[in-house]
Design a protein around this motif. Sequence first.
Motif, short mmCIF file in Angstrom:
data_model
loop_
_atom_site.label_atom_id
_atom_site.label_comp_id
_atom_site.label_asym_id
_atom_site.label_seq_id
_atom_site.Cartn_x
_atom_site.Cartn_y
_atom_site.Cartn_z
N UNK A 197 0.78 -1.13 -0.22
CA UNK A 197 -0.26 0.54 -0.17
C UNK A 197 0.85 1.43 0.06
N UNK A 198 2.02 1.36 0.83
CA UNK A 198 2.98 2.06 0.73
C UNK A 198 3.98 2.59 -0.51
N UNK A 199 4.26 1.42 -1.30
CA UNK A 199 4.05 1.88 -2.61
C UNK A 199 3.25 2.79 -3.25
N UNK A 200 2.09 2.24 -3.20
CA UNK A 200 1.08 2.85 -3.92
C UNK A 200 0.49 3.74 -4.32
N UNK A 201 0.99 3.96 -2.72
CA UNK A 201 0.40 5.69 -2.31
C UNK A 201 2.04 6.53 -3.02
N UNK A 202 3.23 5.82 -2.92
CA UNK A 202 3.85 7.03 -3.63
C UNK A 202 3.70 7.07 -5.08
N UNK A 203 3.18 5.82 -5.64
CA UNK A 203 2.73 6.21 -7.07
C UNK A 203 1.61 7.45 -7.07
N UNK A 204 0.91 6.86 -6.62
CA UNK A 204 -0.64 8.44 -6.40
C UNK A 204 -0.37 9.32 -5.88
N UNK A 205 1.25 9.84 -4.58
CA UNK A 205 2.00 11.19 -5.01
C UNK A 205 1.92 12.14 -6.29
N UNK A 243 -3.92 3.79 5.64
CA UNK A 243 -5.02 4.29 5.17
C UNK A 243 -5.19 5.59 4.33
N UNK A 244 -4.99 5.97 5.60
CA UNK A 244 -5.44 7.57 5.83
C UNK A 244 -4.62 8.48 4.23
N UNK A 245 -3.37 7.73 4.08
CA UNK A 245 -2.00 8.44 3.55
C UNK A 245 -2.65 8.18 1.98
N UNK A 246 -3.66 6.98 1.56
CA UNK A 246 -4.03 7.06 0.35
C UNK A 246 -4.84 7.45 -0.06
N UNK A 247 -6.06 7.67 0.76
CA UNK A 247 -6.80 8.75 0.67
C UNK A 247 -7.21 9.85 0.69
N UNK A 248 -5.38 10.41 1.53
CA UNK A 248 -5.21 11.93 1.03
C UNK A 248 -4.47 12.12 -0.20
N UNK A 249 -3.97 10.75 -0.93
CA UNK A 249 -3.32 11.28 -2.12
C UNK A 249 -4.00 11.18 -3.53
N UNK A 250 -4.82 9.92 -3.09
CA UNK A 250 -5.89 9.84 -3.95
C UNK A 250 -7.61 11.95 -4.16
N UNK A 251 -7.73 12.07 -2.90
CA UNK A 251 -8.67 12.76 -2.89
C UNK A 251 -8.17 14.14 -3.44
N UNK A 252 -6.61 13.99 -2.95
CA UNK A 252 -5.85 15.69 -4.18
C UNK A 252 -6.51 15.36 -5.41
N UNK A 253 -6.07 14.00 -6.67
CA UNK A 253 -6.36 13.42 -7.53
C UNK A 253 -7.52 14.27 -7.69
N UNK A 254 -8.47 13.65 -6.93
CA UNK A 254 -9.86 13.94 -7.17
C UNK A 254 -10.57 15.30 -7.46
N UNK A 255 -9.60 16.80 -6.20
CA UNK A 255 -10.13 17.48 -6.49
C UNK A 255 -9.28 18.40 -7.07
N UNK A 264 -15.40 1.43 -9.84
CA UNK A 264 -15.51 3.13 -9.19
C UNK A 264 -16.46 3.25 -8.24
N UNK A 265 -17.46 2.68 -8.04
CA UNK A 265 -18.79 2.79 -7.57
C UNK A 265 -19.17 2.54 -6.30
N UNK A 266 -17.23 1.19 -6.31
CA UNK A 266 -17.80 0.72 -5.04
C UNK A 266 -16.33 1.35 -4.28
N UNK A 267 -15.83 2.57 -4.77
CA UNK A 267 -14.81 2.36 -3.64
C UNK A 267 -15.81 3.68 -2.73
N UNK A 268 -16.13 3.39 -1.68
CA UNK A 268 -16.40 4.05 -0.64
C UNK A 268 -15.85 5.57 -0.26
N UNK A 269 -14.46 5.53 -0.25
CA UNK A 269 -14.22 6.92 -0.38
C UNK A 269 -14.16 8.11 -1.07
N UNK A 270 -14.56 7.12 -2.73
CA UNK A 270 -14.54 7.93 -4.33
C UNK A 270 -16.07 8.70 -4.13
N UNK A 271 -16.76 7.64 -3.78
CA UNK A 271 -18.26 8.00 -3.55
C UNK A 271 -18.84 8.68 -2.09
#
Lengths: 254, 254
Positions: free
Chosen positions: A75-83, A141-153, B192-199
């Motif tokens: 997950x840490x690897x994935x979050x790095x990528x996401x960042x 998990x929080x770090x991942x969510x954070x970077x995901x939200x960043x992309x979304x925004x 994507x709709x199964x991703x709670x965070x994104x929803x």
Amino acid sequence: MVKIWNHFHMAAETTTLSRKEREFLAREELILKHARRLLIERGFQAWNMDQLAEAVEYSKGTLYQHFTSKEDLVLAVATDSLRTRAEWFEKAAKFQGSTRERCRAIGFACCEFAEKCPDFFHVEMMLKSASFWEKASEQRRQNHAFEGARCWRILNHIVVEAMALGDMPRDAFSAEEATFALVSVTMGSHVMTQEPQLCVLAGITNQMRTVRLNQDIICDGLNWKPLFSQHDYSATDRRIIKEVFPEAMNWYRA
Amino acid sequence: MVKIWNHFHMAAETTTLSRKEREFLAREELILKHARRLLIERGFQAWNMDQLAEAVEYSKGTLYQHFTSKEDLVLAVATDSLRTRAEWFEKAAKFQGSTRERCRAIGFACCEFAEKCPDFFHVEMMLKSASFWEKASEQRRQNHAFEGARCWRILNHIVVEAMALGDMPRDAFSAEEATFALVSVTMGSHVMTQEPQLCVLAGITNQMRTVRLNQDIICDGLNWKPLFSQHDYSATDRRIIKEVFPEAMNWYRA
DNA sequence: AAAATATTTTGACCAATGGTCAAAATATGG
DNA sequence: CCATATTTTGACCATTGGTCAAAATATTTT
């Protein structure tokens, strides 16, 4: 330990760290680097923690001082990528042009990212399974969510602006629905173009071209002006490559 | 063993089978039924072959006479689901209406399928990992590819017809590209709709509505007539539910 | 500098689990 | 009822994610 790591990402390199802290962080990066390599070369299953320990020249026990589980590490690897992806999104969003052109620049960021971080989508797919997710630590998990939200925004912000400027109608769907449609088609296209069987059926030879075509179709469907038929986007493409992602030249073919 | 199983699917129930063969097939179905239940209830990781053996009241060794590995078994479950999906696609494709209305009926089939086979997308995600795929037997891989191609062909056929009838322009992209765009957005939307965070970020409350909205956007982007604004699709929806998927009433909300 | 104390690193070990196979059980045929 | 063939079983194996007491190293005290 987690505290130190987190602190690092919050305050970045500016903070003075003790030698020990620096060594710890350097080692964590080393572990992540090797884990990413193994992940790309072999996938999740085909390597184990002993092999990773050998590769980084530390014992297994030391690995577990950094990560609570194999899943946590991945997950840490994935979050790095996401960042990295979020950073490229930010770069793309600054492209000078219409809202749709900026959205297109983000489309390029996506493709460039998929090209440079080929492990990302595989790992992201694994994150869909609940059992994977729950083996990771709360912090990661929080770090991942954070970077995901960043992309979304970043993307959502452009859509909101498009609606405000009248580049996109606002009566048929909300800005969030439009953003979600873009995200869905992009993710779906990336995943589907990695299915060899389907690519044969569909006669797909250029994956990135397909991803971007689908993004064009969605944008047209969203009635995002100027439509594909109303504007010479190949000129935009050349500018995006020149000004934002020179490396994209390698996979781009007009 | 594999021969018998395969034979079953080729010649179906019409062929006379010995008592042994019937028993063998009945047991295979029993195993698949329980495996699917465990898969839905717990996901891939959180159950093991011993538990499955206990559930079906046969020993582990017997399970391995039917399936070469846990992955092989799970792939068989997925293929079963995929077969169901292909059958629903076929049913939907027969809907009386314009090409776009029939495409819409397939969209309903997709949602209805996602509702009834909630395990499918999870398993399908796992199939993206190479290590999973290569642990399954060649026979099962072929079966899966076969059902996948079946789904593809049904949808692609409608797109080809739409182009032939002039419901969709044929200059901007090929029929295969259009089909691929539809497949991508659908898969992407379901995932994507199964991703709670994104929803939460997107404010999505109704997953199926979102999937179908994205399909509408893609169809409009493909310039598939009549466009969403040109036709009362809620009337079509009522007909699809009434004539093809009565159960869809449960998740459908206009 | 040496001893005492604190911290870090290690790898033998454990438990869980996918998969195997010789032996037991059962079925078939004479 | 025996002999042979087939099927089923579950003890057993190898792999691997994860642990922890002991060894190694670093730091502080005397």
